[in-house]
Scaffold this active site. Structure first.
Site, PDB file in Angstrom:
ATOM      1  N   LYS A 110      49.019  21.808  54.333  1.00 27.76           N
ATOM      2  CA  LYS A 110      48.856  23.204  54.768  1.00 27.76           C
ATOM      3  C   LYS A 110      47.512  23.380  55.463  1.00 27.76           C
ATOM      4  O   LYS A 110      47.428  24.033  56.505  1.00 27.76           O
ATOM      5  CB  LYS A 110      48.971  24.161  53.573  1.00 27.76           C
ATOM      6  N   LYS A 189      63.348  16.589  61.780  1.00 29.79           N
ATOM      7  CA  LYS A 189      63.809  17.189  60.536  1.00 29.79           C
ATOM      8  C   LYS A 189      63.986  18.699  60.724  1.00 29.79           C
ATOM      9  O   LYS A 189      63.111  19.370  61.279  1.00 29.79           O
ATOM     10  CB  LYS A 189      62.749  16.941  59.440  1.00 29.79           C
ATOM     11  N   LYS A 192      61.914  25.247  59.027  1.00 30.93           N
ATOM     12  CA  LYS A 192      61.503  26.495  59.663  1.00 30.93           C
ATOM     13  C   LYS A 192      60.144  26.352  60.346  1.00 30.93           C
ATOM     14  O   LYS A 192      59.872  27.035  61.315  1.00 30.93           O
ATOM     15  CB  LYS A 192      61.536  27.684  58.707  1.00 30.93           C
TER      16      LYS A 192
END
Ligand code: ADP
Ligand code: TRP
Length: 320
Positions: A110, A189, A192
């Site tokens: 992240k 892959k 979202k």
């Protein structure tokens, strides 16, 4: 077995989520005591738009119920409706070394993606440990990316049990079928974060547009094609029965079938597969009170288990 899993309400659920997680969640509820919750406190670490968080939470509830979650058998609720879990998270954090959290891939990923490193993102695995331990969960179905968080949970639980007495069940991860990652419309892959998803409940027109725009190589209609190299074939197989798969594989290998035709067949398969889920979702949408009642009843049942664990924990550590 007591099974537990959390679903982040951070966007529309897609076909990758369905075949990679939801389908197994639904199957597992048959022979187990399943506890599934919508992890809204986890989502709050990155979604800071109240309207979006509310809508996404309701969407997940609708999606799971439409896709077959059985609210009679399974405890289904919203994480924030059982506040004991945040109390437990604090207690667990007193046993969590900083280094353990600093090593977590999902935290590092992240940060690498430029997400502002707030404390909740850092402490995320501790809340996840509290989710798992407060319900004395035995098995936790998760994708690969979450495996490390289950290891962290076990570390924390062991530490607690050694220091304060055997209170927590040590959970194991259940890696939902070692399936291939489901590709998105660009071949990466489906995720979202890559904006390449096909939503389970997207309008049919938009599903069609996406399927028709899926990336392929530039083989002509006449040329033989390799099914193993084709995302179209991978997706088609998820929806087709063995006989249909064989037929499609042959069509690829002998040539004479263009990608356009395969795309049309794939589109139809997706629509047919989810047709009755779509109908059920529509009916549920018209009855928000029913959803509300299910989540409240779920929180009630979950709250009882959580309160029992927390009370033992508080006595064990000396605050009660
Ligand atoms: P996303 O990558 O879209 O953000 P999440 O990380 O929220 O999806 O994943 C939710 C669940 O769906 C996880 O269990 C994950 O393993 C599964 N999942 C997501 N994308 C895929 C995919 N492309 N193929 C298989 N499983 C997937
Ligand atoms: N972190 C999980 C995810 O991103 C969601 C989650 C929160 C979870 N708490 C959990 C999963 C407890 C399993 C058990 O997918």
């Amino acid at each position: 077995m007591r099974i537990l899993s959390g679903i982040q309400p951070s966007g529309k659920l897609h076909i990758g989520n369905y075949f990679g997680a939801i389908k197994q969640h639904i199957q597992l509820q048959q022979d187990n005591q399943a506890i599934y919750f919508i992890a809204d406190y986890h989502a709050l670490s990155t979604v800071q738009d109240p309207q979006a968080l509310k809508e996404n939470t309701l969407d997940v509830a609708l999606d799971y119920l439409a896709l077959g979650l059985d609210a009679e058998k399974t405890i289904f609720f919203k994480q924030s409706d059982v506040p004991q879990v945040t109390e437990l998270a604090w207690i667990l954090s007193t046993l969590t070394p900083m280094g353990l959290l600093e090593r977590c891939h999902s935290y590092k990923d992240k940060i690498a993606r430029g997400i502002f490193p707030n404390h909740a993102i850092f402490a995320y695995p501790v809340l996840m440990a509290a989710d798992i331990l407060i319900y004395q969960s035995e098995l936790v179905p998760v994708g690969k990316d979450q495996k490390q968080h289950i290891e962290v949970t076990r570390d924390i639980a062991l530490k607690f049990n050694n220091l304060y007495g055997d209170i927590f069940t040590l959970p194991k991860e259940l890696m939902v079928e070692e399936h291939e990652l489901i590709p998105g419309i660009d071949g990466q892959k489906m995720s979202k974060s890559y904006n390449n998803t096909i939503g389970i409940f997207e309008p049919e027109k938009s599903i069609k547009r996406k399927v028709m725009s899926m990336v392929t190589d530039s083989k002509t209609v006449a040329q033989p094609k390799d099914p193993q190299q084709s995302n179209l074939f991978t997706l088609y197989c998820l929806f087709a029965n063995p006989k249909e798969r064989e037929t499609m594989e042959r069509k690829f290998r002998v040539g004479g079938t263009g990608y356009g035709e395969v795309k049309k067949e794939l589109y139809q398969k997706i629509i047919d597969y989810f047709a009755h889920h779509r109908e059920r979702r529509q009916a549920l949408t018209e009855n928000p009170e029913y959803i509300e009642n299910i989540l409240t009843a779920g929180a009630d049942k979950a709250g009882k288990i959580a309160a029992a664990t927390l009370s033992r924990v508080k006595q064990a550590v000396g605050v009660a």
